[in-house]
Design a protein around this motif. Sequence first.
Motif, PDB file in Angstrom:
ATOM      1  N   PRO A 103       0.680  -5.350   0.980  1.00  0.00           N
ATOM      2  CA  PRO A 103       1.349  -6.323   1.854  1.00  0.00           C
ATOM      3  C   PRO A 103       1.758  -5.670   3.175  1.00  0.00           C
ATOM      4  CG  PRO A 103       2.242  -6.421  -0.371  1.00  0.00           C
ATOM      5  CD  PRO A 103       1.338  -5.219  -0.324  1.00  0.00           C
ATOM      6  N   LYS A 104       1.760  -6.480   4.204  1.00  0.00           N
ATOM      7  CA  LYS A 104       2.103  -5.983   5.544  1.00  0.00           C
ATOM      8  C   LYS A 104       3.469  -5.289   5.503  1.00  0.00           C
ATOM      9  CE  LYS A 104       2.388  -7.471  10.293  1.00  0.00           C
ATOM     10  NZ  LYS A 104       1.215  -7.416  11.111  1.00  0.00           N
ATOM     11  N   GLY A 105       3.490  -4.081   6.036  1.00  0.00           N
ATOM     12  CA  GLY A 105       4.729  -3.323   6.098  1.00  0.00           C
ATOM     13  C   GLY A 105       4.983  -2.445   4.865  1.00  0.00           C
ATOM     14  N   GLN A 106       4.162  -2.579   3.814  1.00  0.00           N
ATOM     15  CA  GLN A 106       4.358  -1.758   2.616  1.00  0.00           C
ATOM     16  C   GLN A 106       3.364  -0.602   2.620  1.00  0.00           C
ATOM     17  OE1 GLN A 106       3.698  -3.616  -1.225  1.00  0.00           O
ATOM     18  NE2 GLN A 106       5.200  -2.286  -2.176  1.00  0.00           N
ATOM     19  N   SER A 107       3.827   0.532   2.223  1.00  0.00           N
ATOM     20  CA  SER A 107       2.985   1.714   2.141  1.00  0.00           C
ATOM     21  C   SER A 107       1.849   1.486   1.140  1.00  0.00           C
ATOM     22  CB  SER A 107       3.828   2.908   1.696  1.00  0.00           C
ATOM     23  OG  SER A 107       3.022   3.928   1.164  1.00  0.00           O
ATOM     24  N   PRO A 108       0.615   1.823   1.500  1.00  0.00           N
ATOM     25  CA  PRO A 108      -0.489   1.711   0.547  1.00  0.00           C
ATOM     26  C   PRO A 108      -0.256   2.547  -0.721  1.00  0.00           C
ATOM     27  CG  PRO A 108      -1.357   1.973   2.749  1.00  0.00           C
ATOM     28  CD  PRO A 108       0.131   2.183   2.835  1.00  0.00           C
ATOM     29  N   LEU A 109       0.413   3.689  -0.560  1.00  0.00           N
ATOM     30  CA  LEU A 109       0.704   4.524  -1.731  1.00  0.00           C
ATOM     31  C   LEU A 109       1.667   3.811  -2.673  1.00  0.00           C
ATOM     32  CD1 LEU A 109       0.545   7.141  -3.363  1.00  0.00           C
ATOM     33  CD2 LEU A 109       2.359   8.062  -1.904  1.00  0.00           C
ATOM     34  N   VAL A 110       2.727   3.235  -2.143  1.00  0.00           N
ATOM     35  CA  VAL A 110       3.696   2.515  -2.974  1.00  0.00           C
ATOM     36  C   VAL A 110       3.031   1.328  -3.654  1.00  0.00           C
ATOM     37  CG1 VAL A 110       5.820   1.131  -2.926  1.00  0.00           C
ATOM     38  CG2 VAL A 110       5.697   3.281  -1.647  1.00  0.00           C
ATOM     39  N   TYR A 111       2.231   0.582  -2.898  1.00  0.00           N
ATOM     40  CA  TYR A 111       1.543  -0.577  -3.465  1.00  0.00           C
ATOM     41  C   TYR A 111       0.569  -0.157  -4.569  1.00  0.00           C
ATOM     42  CZ  TYR A 111      -1.336  -4.731  -3.933  1.00  0.00           C
ATOM     43  OH  TYR A 111      -2.015  -5.801  -4.436  1.00  0.00           O
ATOM     44  N   SER A 112      -0.234   0.869  -4.302  1.00  0.00           N
ATOM     45  CA  SER A 112      -1.212   1.338  -5.279  1.00  0.00           C
ATOM     46  C   SER A 112      -0.534   1.886  -6.529  1.00  0.00           C
ATOM     47  CB  SER A 112      -2.117   2.401  -4.649  1.00  0.00           C
ATOM     48  OG  SER A 112      -3.158   2.748  -5.521  1.00  0.00           O
ATOM     49  N   LEU A 113       0.555   2.619  -6.339  1.00  0.00           N
ATOM     50  CA  LEU A 113       1.315   3.125  -7.490  1.00  0.00           C
ATOM     51  C   LEU A 113       1.857   1.978  -8.339  1.00  0.00           C
ATOM     52  CD1 LEU A 113       3.403   6.162  -6.200  1.00  0.00           C
ATOM     53  CD2 LEU A 113       2.027   6.104  -8.282  1.00  0.00           C
ATOM     54  N   ALA A 114       2.497   1.026  -7.678  1.00  0.00           N
ATOM     55  CA  ALA A 114       3.096  -0.096  -8.415  1.00  0.00           C
ATOM     56  C   ALA A 114       2.030  -0.886  -9.162  1.00  0.00           C
ATOM     57  CB  ALA A 114       3.854  -1.004  -7.449  1.00  0.00           C
ATOM     58  N   TYR A 115       0.947  -1.206  -8.494  1.00  0.00           N
ATOM     59  CA  TYR A 115      -0.120  -2.000  -9.115  1.00  0.00           C
ATOM     60  C   TYR A 115      -0.758  -1.249 -10.283  1.00  0.00           C
ATOM     61  CZ  TYR A 115      -4.460  -4.576  -9.705  1.00  0.00           C
ATOM     62  OH  TYR A 115      -5.506  -5.291 -10.241  1.00  0.00           O
ATOM     63  N   ASN A 116      -1.192  -0.023 -10.037  1.00  0.00           N
ATOM     64  CA  ASN A 116      -1.947   0.713 -11.055  1.00  0.00           C
ATOM     65  C   ASN A 116      -1.090   1.194 -12.215  1.00  0.00           C
ATOM     66  OD1 ASN A 116      -4.805   0.769 -10.131  1.00  0.00           O
ATOM     67  ND2 ASN A 116      -3.803   1.540  -8.286  1.00  0.00           N
ATOM     68  N   VAL A 117       0.131   1.594 -11.948  1.00  0.00           N
ATOM     69  CA  VAL A 117       1.016   1.989 -13.041  1.00  0.00           C
ATOM     70  C   VAL A 117       1.276   0.782 -13.943  1.00  0.00           C
ATOM     71  CG1 VAL A 117       3.371   2.720 -13.616  1.00  0.00           C
ATOM     72  CG2 VAL A 117       2.073   3.963 -11.889  1.00  0.00           C
ATOM     73  N   HIS A 118       1.489  -0.367 -13.335  1.00  0.00           N
ATOM     74  CA  HIS A 118       1.737  -1.584 -14.113  1.00  0.00           C
ATOM     75  C   HIS A 118       0.541  -1.921 -15.002  1.00  0.00           C
ATOM     76  CE1 HIS A 118       1.792  -6.054 -14.574  1.00  0.00           C
ATOM     77  NE2 HIS A 118       2.959  -5.727 -15.091  1.00  0.00           N
ATOM     78  N   VAL A 119      -0.630  -2.040 -14.418  1.00  0.00           N
ATOM     79  CA  VAL A 119      -1.827  -2.447 -15.167  1.00  0.00           C
ATOM     80  C   VAL A 119      -2.208  -1.405 -16.213  1.00  0.00           C
ATOM     81  CG1 VAL A 119      -4.312  -2.912 -14.977  1.00  0.00           C
ATOM     82  CG2 VAL A 119      -2.732  -3.894 -13.316  1.00  0.00           C
ATOM     83  N   GLU A 120      -2.337  -0.163 -15.791  1.00  0.00           N
ATOM     84  CA  GLU A 120      -2.836   0.870 -16.705  1.00  0.00           C
ATOM     85  C   GLU A 120      -1.816   1.260 -17.776  1.00  0.00           C
ATOM     86  OE1 GLU A 120      -5.986   2.007 -16.974  1.00  0.00           O
ATOM     87  OE2 GLU A 120      -6.492   0.598 -15.390  1.00  0.00           O
ATOM     88  N   SER A 121      -0.537   1.260 -17.456  1.00  0.00           N
ATOM     89  CA  SER A 121       0.443   1.633 -18.484  1.00  0.00           C
ATOM     90  C   SER A 121       0.497   0.580 -19.583  1.00  0.00           C
ATOM     91  CB  SER A 121       1.824   1.875 -17.887  1.00  0.00           C
ATOM     92  OG  SER A 121       2.325   0.708 -17.287  1.00  0.00           O
ATOM     93  N   VAL A 122       0.412  -0.697 -19.226  1.00  0.00           N
ATOM     94  CA  VAL A 122       0.392  -1.748 -20.251  1.00  0.00           C
ATOM     95  C   VAL A 122      -0.874  -1.627 -21.093  1.00  0.00           C
ATOM     96  CG1 VAL A 122       0.296  -4.247 -20.644  1.00  0.00           C
ATOM     97  CG2 VAL A 122       1.867  -3.312 -18.943  1.00  0.00           C
ATOM     98  N   LYS A 123      -2.010  -1.376 -20.430  1.00  0.00           N
ATOM     99  CA  LYS A 123      -3.277  -1.207 -21.146  1.00  0.00           C
ATOM    100  C   LYS A 123      -3.196  -0.019 -22.111  1.00  0.00           C
ATOM    101  CE  LYS A 123      -7.067  -1.925 -18.799  1.00  0.00           C
ATOM    102  NZ  LYS A 123      -8.302  -1.811 -17.995  1.00  0.00           N
ATOM    103  N   TYR A 124      -2.612   1.089 -21.652  1.00  0.00           N
ATOM    104  CA  TYR A 124      -2.474   2.276 -22.502  1.00  0.00           C
ATOM    105  C   TYR A 124      -1.518   2.035 -23.664  1.00  0.00           C
ATOM    106  CZ  TYR A 124      -5.256   6.111 -20.720  1.00  0.00           C
ATOM    107  OH  TYR A 124      -6.296   6.946 -20.411  1.00  0.00           O
ATOM    108  N   ILE A 125      -0.424   1.368 -23.394  1.00  0.00           N
ATOM    109  CA  ILE A 125       0.546   1.116 -24.468  1.00  0.00           C
ATOM    110  C   ILE A 125      -0.085   0.257 -25.552  1.00  0.00           C
ATOM    111  CG2 ILE A 125       2.703  -0.081 -25.033  1.00  0.00           C
ATOM    112  CD1 ILE A 125       3.723   0.901 -22.227  1.00  0.00           C
TER     113      ILE A 125
END
Length: 171
Positions: free
Chosen positions: A128-150
């Motif tokens: 999203p405009k104004g959000q760091s790509p690193l923060v966005y990528s971390l939030a998105y991927n941690v959410h998706v992959e951690s649920v998948k792993y659990i």
Amino acid sequence: MPSKHKNVLIMIEGALCIALSIVLSYFALFKMSQDGSVDFSLMPLIVFSYRRGLKWGIQAGIVTGLLRIFLGGYVYNPVQAILDYILSYAFVGLTAMHPRIVGLIISAIGKIACHVLSGVIFFANYAPKGQSPLVYSLAYNVHVESVKYILSGIVALILWKALEHELPVSE
């Protein structure tokens, strides 16, 4: 059993786990934006890695990643394909480094790191405009992959417990 026959047996088991992983990837529990999903596709690879060890687990992950590309994976760039498919699935084999929860955590961190790096390098425009790509990528991927792993990890640990009593494990 001679070593050659044992390797053939392991390859057959690996092929079955890879095929099951691919099939399970088509049955998403949750669909996310940018082609992400939560499913049980990691479960057969985790069980295979527990049963057959690091070398075989990493190889099965690489083959799974390649098949995911050939079966319609989203490839934006060759380096992105390596990060999001080949390397990230190879990390699933790291569950064999240390059985049970610690192996899952090591594997998940590696897989998530591949996806975060790919997100920052290749998909920064989705932030999203104004959000760091690193923060966005971390939030998105941690959410998706951690649920998948659990989810996959819980099922894999239950199956592993049952299988270790029923089927021989080879080193």
